[in-house]
Motif scaffolding. Sequence first.
Motif, PDB file in Angstrom:
ATOM      1  N   LEU A 371       0.894  -1.120  -0.268  1.00 59.27           N
ATOM      2  CA  LEU A 371      -0.362  -0.119   0.026  1.00 59.27           C
ATOM      3  C   LEU A 371       0.929   1.984  -0.229  1.00 59.27           C
ATOM      4  N   TYR A 372       2.195   1.120  -0.345  1.00 62.27           N
ATOM      5  CA  TYR A 372       3.242   2.406   0.072  1.00 62.27           C
ATOM      6  C   TYR A 372       3.005   3.087  -1.279  1.00 62.27           C
ATOM      7  N   HIS A 373       2.862   2.889  -2.377  1.00 60.36           N
ATOM      8  CA  HIS A 373       2.703   3.909  -3.579  1.00 60.36           C
ATOM      9  C   HIS A 373       1.503   4.062  -3.640  1.00 60.36           C
ATOM     10  N   LYS A 374       0.227   3.659  -3.162  1.00 57.94           N
ATOM     11  CA  LYS A 374      -1.455   3.654  -2.893  1.00 57.94           C
ATOM     12  C   LYS A 374      -1.285   5.224  -2.056  1.00 57.94           C
ATOM     13  N   MET A 375      -0.816   4.759  -0.820  1.00 56.74           N
ATOM     14  CA  MET A 375      -1.244   6.199   0.011  1.00 56.74           C
ATOM     15  C   MET A 375      -0.020   5.881   0.573  1.00 56.74           C
ATOM     16  N   PRO A 376       1.014   7.340   0.362  1.00 57.70           N
ATOM     17  CA  PRO A 376       2.247   7.218   0.465  1.00 57.70           C
ATOM     18  C   PRO A 376       2.088   8.262   2.309  1.00 57.70           C
ATOM     19  N   VAL A 377       1.033   9.178   2.431  1.00 58.43           N
ATOM     20  CA  VAL A 377       0.859   9.919   3.715  1.00 58.43           C
ATOM     21  C   VAL A 377       0.456   9.123   5.035  1.00 58.43           C
ATOM     22  N   THR A 378      -0.451   8.305   4.336  1.00 53.74           N
ATOM     23  CA  THR A 378      -0.518   6.964   5.461  1.00 53.74           C
ATOM     24  C   THR A 378       0.609   6.296   6.125  1.00 53.74           C
ATOM     25  N   ALA A 379       0.940   5.711   4.716  1.00 47.29           N
ATOM     26  CA  ALA A 379       1.844   4.957   4.953  1.00 47.29           C
ATOM     27  C   ALA A 379       3.412   5.880   5.371  1.00 47.29           C
ATOM     28  N   GLY A 380       3.626   7.233   5.614  1.00 48.16           N
ATOM     29  CA  GLY A 380       4.811   7.249   6.221  1.00 48.16           C
ATOM     30  C   GLY A 380       4.777   7.914   7.204  1.00 48.16           C
ATOM     31  N   ALA A 381       3.196   8.307   7.564  1.00 47.01           N
ATOM     32  CA  ALA A 381       2.846   8.491   8.799  1.00 47.01           C
ATOM     33  C   ALA A 381       3.011   7.537   9.802  1.00 47.01           C
ATOM     34  N   PHE A 382       2.423   6.144   9.387  1.00 49.68           N
ATOM     35  CA  PHE A 382       2.526   4.903  10.352  1.00 49.68           C
ATOM     36  C   PHE A 382       3.736   4.351  10.334  1.00 49.68           C
ATOM     37  N   ILE A 383       4.945   4.426   9.786  1.00 48.58           N
ATOM     38  CA  ILE A 383       6.468   4.133  10.008  1.00 48.58           C
ATOM     39  C   ILE A 383       6.701   5.694  10.626  1.00 48.58           C
ATOM     40  N   VAL A 384       6.720   6.411  11.417  1.00 47.95           N
ATOM     41  CA  VAL A 384       7.182   6.924  11.837  1.00 47.95           C
ATOM     42  C   VAL A 384       6.231   6.563  12.976  1.00 47.95           C
ATOM     43  N   GLY A 385       5.346   6.356  12.999  1.00 49.82           N
ATOM     44  CA  GLY A 385       4.505   5.836  14.439  1.00 49.82           C
ATOM     45  C   GLY A 385       5.223   4.435  14.668  1.00 49.82           C
ATOM     46  N   ALA A 386       5.309   3.485  13.683  1.00 44.74           N
ATOM     47  CA  ALA A 386       5.579   2.093  14.389  1.00 44.74           C
ATOM     48  C   ALA A 386       7.824   2.282  14.993  1.00 44.74           C
ATOM     49  N   LEU A 387       8.095   3.155  13.895  1.00 44.04           N
ATOM     50  CA  LEU A 387       9.593   3.846  14.099  1.00 44.04           C
ATOM     51  C   LEU A 387      10.232   4.578  16.356  1.00 44.04           C
ATOM     52  N   SER A 388       8.721   5.550  16.103  1.00 46.01           N
ATOM     53  CA  SER A 388       9.193   5.990  17.838  1.00 46.01           C
ATOM     54  C   SER A 388       8.404   4.930  18.006  1.00 46.01           C
ATOM     55  N   LEU A 389       7.563   4.226  18.391  1.00 48.49           N
ATOM     56  CA  LEU A 389       7.102   3.240  18.939  1.00 48.49           C
ATOM     57  C   LEU A 389       8.210   1.578  19.651  1.00 48.49           C
ATOM     58  N   SER A 390       8.725   1.896  18.001  1.00 49.02           N
ATOM     59  CA  SER A 390      10.004   0.162  18.177  1.00 49.02           C
ATOM     60  C   SER A 390      10.621   1.047  19.414  1.00 49.02           C
TER      61      SER A 390
END
Lengths: 624, 102
Positions: A371-390
């Motif tokens: 879904l990264y290519h279809k929803m770049p903003v969502t994916a980016g936000a999710f990855i930031v959150g996941a990195l922060s949580l990790s």
Amino acid sequence: MGSKWILEYAWLIAFLPFLAFAIIGLYLHRWPKISAYLSIASIGISSLLALGTAFAVFSTKEGVVYEAAMRWLDMPGLRVDMGMLLDPLAAVMLMVVTVVALLVQIYSLGYMHDEPGLASYYAYQSLFAGSMLGLVLANNFGQLYVFWELVGVCSYFLIGFWFGRNSAKEAAKKAFITNRVGDFAFLLGILFLQLLFGSLNYGSLATALEGYNHPATLLIVALLLFGGSIGKSAQFPLHVWLPDAMEGPTPVSALIHAATMVAAGVYLIARAFFIFSSSSEAMLIIAVVGGFTALFAASIALVLNDIKRILAYSTLSQLGYMIMAMGTGAMSASMFHLMTHAFFKSLLFLAAGSVIHALANEQDIFKMGNLYHKMPVTAGAFIVGALSLSGIPPLSGFWSKDEILAGALGSGHIILYLLGLMVALMTAFYMFRLVFVVFFGSNQAEGNPHESPWIMTAPLAILAGVSVVAGLPGSPLMKYAFGHYINTPAALHVQPGLLTMILSTLFALAGIGLAWAMYQQKLLEPRLLVGKVPKLYKLLINRYYIDEFYAWLVARVVDKSAAWLFWADINIVNRLVNNIAFFTGRSGETLRYTEDGQVQSYALYMLGGIVVILAAALYLSDVI
Amino acid sequence: MPSLSHYLLLAAVLFGIGVYGVLSRRNVIAVLMSVELMLNAVNINFIAVMKFVPSDRHVGQVFALFVIVVAAAEVAVGLALIIAMYRHKKSVNLNDFNLLKW
């Protein structure tokens, strides 16, 4: 000093959402859009006021403390005020709650756009925001308890928002009833405080507690109060309601069941830290319960397939982390993690909601993919959150998690320290399992998913930004300002050493690497791993059979005792009542023949009665 | 010379006869007469006690007179009732007047 005046108006922060709730509920429920805008406007003004309040509170070096109250309920032996206590702790919570609530409400405009019950949704959202802010502002346990129950009932309304679905109904009931168990203990604890110390006000209690020397009683009171935390913050063994609470709309999960309400239990411990910290046994129990929940929930999150449930178990695990930190005495670290977690976990939930929205309510991660290519903003936000949580530096989760680990190490809980590192590894693994499967990977989602509208992505972007920088107040860059303000004499304050920082980062990277190897590169087939330990997998996927155990327990204990009571009701109570009626009826049947209509018979009865009364009177007065 | 006890005994016997008559006679006239007997037994008590217990006031006599007045009124009302009952049922036997029962 010019900004102090705003403190006198801080009650408006909680009052405005209540007002919005009343107006929507009474007048505006037929105009959903206007209701939504009113609700957002009220929480928007509240958040501005909260920022102003925080600015005023943090305007001096030590932090300003302002308290005001008025009488709400007064009777002999119990006085409950409605008031506000503004100190750094409350100010931080006010900021977190208002900002997250505002962003979630804006996001809901997009997520819930074609929802028929939009007006009531926003009414509940406003009621929740007001109750939560009232809880934060409270200056005594009585007020805290009132708002504590109000947020509980809002949670019930919002979990059961789609009450047409049976599962949502069941989940709402489960959440409410499970919370009642903890709340009952909490209420007992509050009443104990009133009985022992004659006051519910935090300040008077803290003074009264200083000379109190009765550790066994204190332990009981502290554990009863902790019962409230166990219920509200979903700690083991009352954690079962939180995963099911994901039946509610996703923005609700983000606000109530990730960022704010479930953190109320942690806030309670921070508020009443003077009580808990005076009983070292209670602190140990709190630390162990929290640590166990953190590990336990993280292990379940490793194997689940439902995107929201993974996040729910992650929330459980992180709440366990905070509770554990409270138990080790690292109160400011725990509050710091509460703040950062509120931002990145609501971010993760909102991003997950964006994905679910795009995929027409699909929640199984293995039916998503690339879904990264279809929803770049969502994916980016999710990855930031996941990195922060990790806990990857320099994101916010890194700073707060390391402070918790440092607290565990500094207080001598080596086992909890290792457990914390283990959880950090598991957290990174399950979060990036999610990231790789959903946003990359070879699976293809069905349909034609597209990026969500700006009204949903804008809050995501803001929260992502906040998640990046929220850790700074607790970092060396800002001279650990957070720990300086949020502190009590009894709290332990340890700065994370370099070793902890490196270790936790390595563990997080290891988790991410493992997820990458297993789910991106397919170097290690997950199915093979499952085949190696089928029993463990079965245990995890069935969530340790806790729900089944409770079902068994209910069937065994509750249903059996209900059956017994039913028998007693039918055979003892019912029979008694029936026999009394029967006796009365039969005696009436018999005695009515004495009423023969002859006045002379009645006169005879009267005479007999008079003779009896006279005889009795003479006998009693000893005349004869 | 009869003492107070004799008078009281006479009154008690008279009152007992009256009670017996009220409870056992079936004729309404006889019942009414028995009631008069009971009233007069009480009158004897009043007068006797007044005679034997010294007092400067004549309360007993006054009460006896009141009782006689009331008894006269009662007889007037009672006989009127009996006539009304007789007109209704053509009978003065109390066995015929037991309508108000179970």
